[in-house]
Design a protein around this motif. Structure first.
Motif, mmCIF file in Angstrom:
data_model
loop_
_atom_site.group_PDB
_atom_site.id
_atom_site.type_symbol
_atom_site.label_atom_id
_atom_site.label_comp_id
_atom_site.label_asym_id
_atom_site.label_seq_id
_atom_site.Cartn_x
_atom_site.Cartn_y
_atom_site.Cartn_z
ATOM 1 N N ASP A 8 0.704 -0.892 -0.231
ATOM 2 C CA ASP A 8 0.418 0.273 0.015
ATOM 3 C C ASP A 8 0.378 1.241 0.011
ATOM 4 O O ASP A 8 2.166 1.052 0.117
ATOM 5 N N ASP A 10 -0.378 5.448 0.368
ATOM 6 C CA ASP A 10 -0.337 6.542 1.524
ATOM 7 C C ASP A 10 -0.731 5.644 2.946
ATOM 8 O O ASP A 10 -1.391 4.925 3.300
ATOM 9 N N ASP A 11 -0.183 6.211 3.687
ATOM 10 C CA ASP A 11 -0.282 5.757 5.266
ATOM 11 C C ASP A 11 0.411 4.781 5.325
ATOM 12 O O ASP A 11 0.557 4.103 6.737
ATOM 13 N N THR A 12 1.034 4.174 4.940
ATOM 14 C CA THR A 12 2.338 3.008 4.248
ATOM 15 C C THR A 12 3.394 3.530 4.415
ATOM 16 O O THR A 12 4.776 3.067 5.148
ATOM 17 N N ASP A 213 -0.974 0.083 6.414
ATOM 18 C CA ASP A 213 -1.942 0.374 7.271
ATOM 19 C C ASP A 213 -3.431 0.021 7.923
ATOM 20 O O ASP A 213 -3.649 0.241 8.528
ATOM 21 N N SER A 214 -4.462 -0.610 6.156
ATOM 22 C CA SER A 214 -5.698 -0.201 6.986
ATOM 23 C C SER A 214 -5.746 -2.039 6.903
ATOM 24 O O SER A 214 -5.551 -2.607 6.328
ATOM 25 N N ASP A 217 -6.634 -3.616 3.720
ATOM 26 C CA ASP A 217 -5.253 -4.205 3.447
ATOM 27 C C ASP A 217 -4.977 -5.720 3.196
ATOM 28 O O ASP A 217 -4.427 -5.717 2.852
HETATM 29 MG MG MG Z 1 -3.129 2.957 3.029
#
Ligand code: MG
Length: 245
Positions: A8, A10-12, A213-214, A217
Motif C-alpha cells: 500500500d 498512503d499512510d504506509t 496500514d488499513s 489491506d
Molecule cells: Mg493506506
C-alpha cells in the motif's frame, strides 16, 4: 532473485503533513503532490526504507489511488502497479493489463447503478458542503465510490450507515481516518495481488511481503509470506493495541 513486496502507499510509506510525527516535517521528502495542496511526505527513515526497498526488491504498489493519482507520486516505481483498489494493473511498461481490465470493468459495469445511488445519497441527502464525494474512474469507467468530510473525520458517522444500507453485501467498505469508500466486492487488492503473484512466482519462488496500514489491506497482505505494518497504523491499533501480550 529479488523478493517481491506488494505495498500500500498512503499512510504506509508516506503520509500527509498533518500525520507526520512531530518535528519530522522539516526533514521530510516530498513523496506525492495532491491537487488540493495536501501533499504527502516521507520521513527520513521512510525515505531510507524506500531507497533500500526500491534497490533490492520488486516493489509493487497496491493502492486505492487511480492511475492518475499514482502518477503524482515522486517515487520511481518501475515494476507492476495495482491501482484503484485492484481495478487496474499497470505493467512495467506503464500500459494497463487489458485482460485484467476487461474483467474488472465487467464487475464495475454491473455495480454502476449502486455506485450512482451511493453518490446521489451524499449529494442529495446530507448538509450541503459538509462532504465531498465522487466515483473513482479509470479509462472512462467508474470503479468505486468514496466520500470525505470537510468538517473532520467523525462526521463520516452521519453517512456511513445510510451508505452501508445502499451498498449491502455487494460492496466492501473501507473506513480509515477521513476516508470512507465502497468498492464492488468482486474488485479487490487481494484479487489483483493473487493474479500477479501467480504470474510472477511462476518464474521464481521468491519470498513475498505484504505491507499496508488499513484493515482493508489485510486480505491482500494475508496472501503473502510475511506481513508488514507501520507502527500506530489502523491495523496496529486494532490488533496489537487491543490485545494483551
Ligand atoms: Mg493506506
Amino acid at each position: 532473485m529479488r523478493p517481491i513486496i506488494f505495498s500500500d502507499l498512503d499512510d504506509t510509506i508516506f503520509q500527509t503533513a498533518r500525520k507526520m510525527p512531530d518535528g519530522e516535517l522539516e526533514h521530510a521528502t516530498l513523496a506525492s503532490e495532491a491537487l488540493n495542496g495536501s501533499h504527502s511526505y516521507m520521513s527520513p527513515p521512510q525515505s531510507l526504507m524506500m531507497d533500500w526497498l526500491l534497490g533490492s526488491t520488486r516493489f509493487i504498489p497496491v493502492t486505492a489511488r487511480s492511475t492518475e493519482a499514482l502518477e503524482r507520486c515522486k517515487l520511481p516505481f518501475d515494476d507492476y502497479q495495482v491501482c484503484s483498489n485492484g481495478a487496474v494493473i499497470l505493467m512495467p511498461d506503464g500500459t494497463r493489463d487489458l485482460e485484467w481490465f476487461e474483467t474488472t470493468k465487467g464487475h464495475a459495469d454491473a455495480a454502476a447503478e449502486s455506485l450512482n445511488a451511493l453518490l446521489s445519497f451524499v449529494q442529495n441527502q446530507t448538509v450541503p458542503d459538509r462532504f465531498r464525494c465522487w466515483i473513482v474512474e479509470e479509462f472512462g469507467t467508474g470503479f468505486y465510490f468514496c466520500v470525505k468530510s470537510n468538517e473532520g473525520a467523525d462526521r463520516l458517522d452521519e453517512v456511513e450507515e445510510g451508505l452501508g444500507d445502499i451498498a449491502g453485501i455487494q460492496f466492501v467498505r473501507h473506513r480509515n481516518d477521513n476516508n470512507l469508500s465502497f468498492t464492488p466486492a468482486a474488485i479487490s487488492k487481494r484479487h489483483a495481488v493473487e493474479y500477479l503473484a501467480a504470474k510472477l512466482l511462476d518464474e521464481a519462488r521468491v519470498p513475498v511481503f505484504g505491507m499496508g496500514d488499513s484493515l482493508t489491506d489485510l486480505p491482500f497482505m494475508a496472501t503473502c509470506d510475511m506481513l508488514v505494518i507501520p507502527r500506530n497504523s489502523q491495523i496496529d491499533r486494532k490488533i496489537l493495541h487491543s490485545e494483551r501480550f
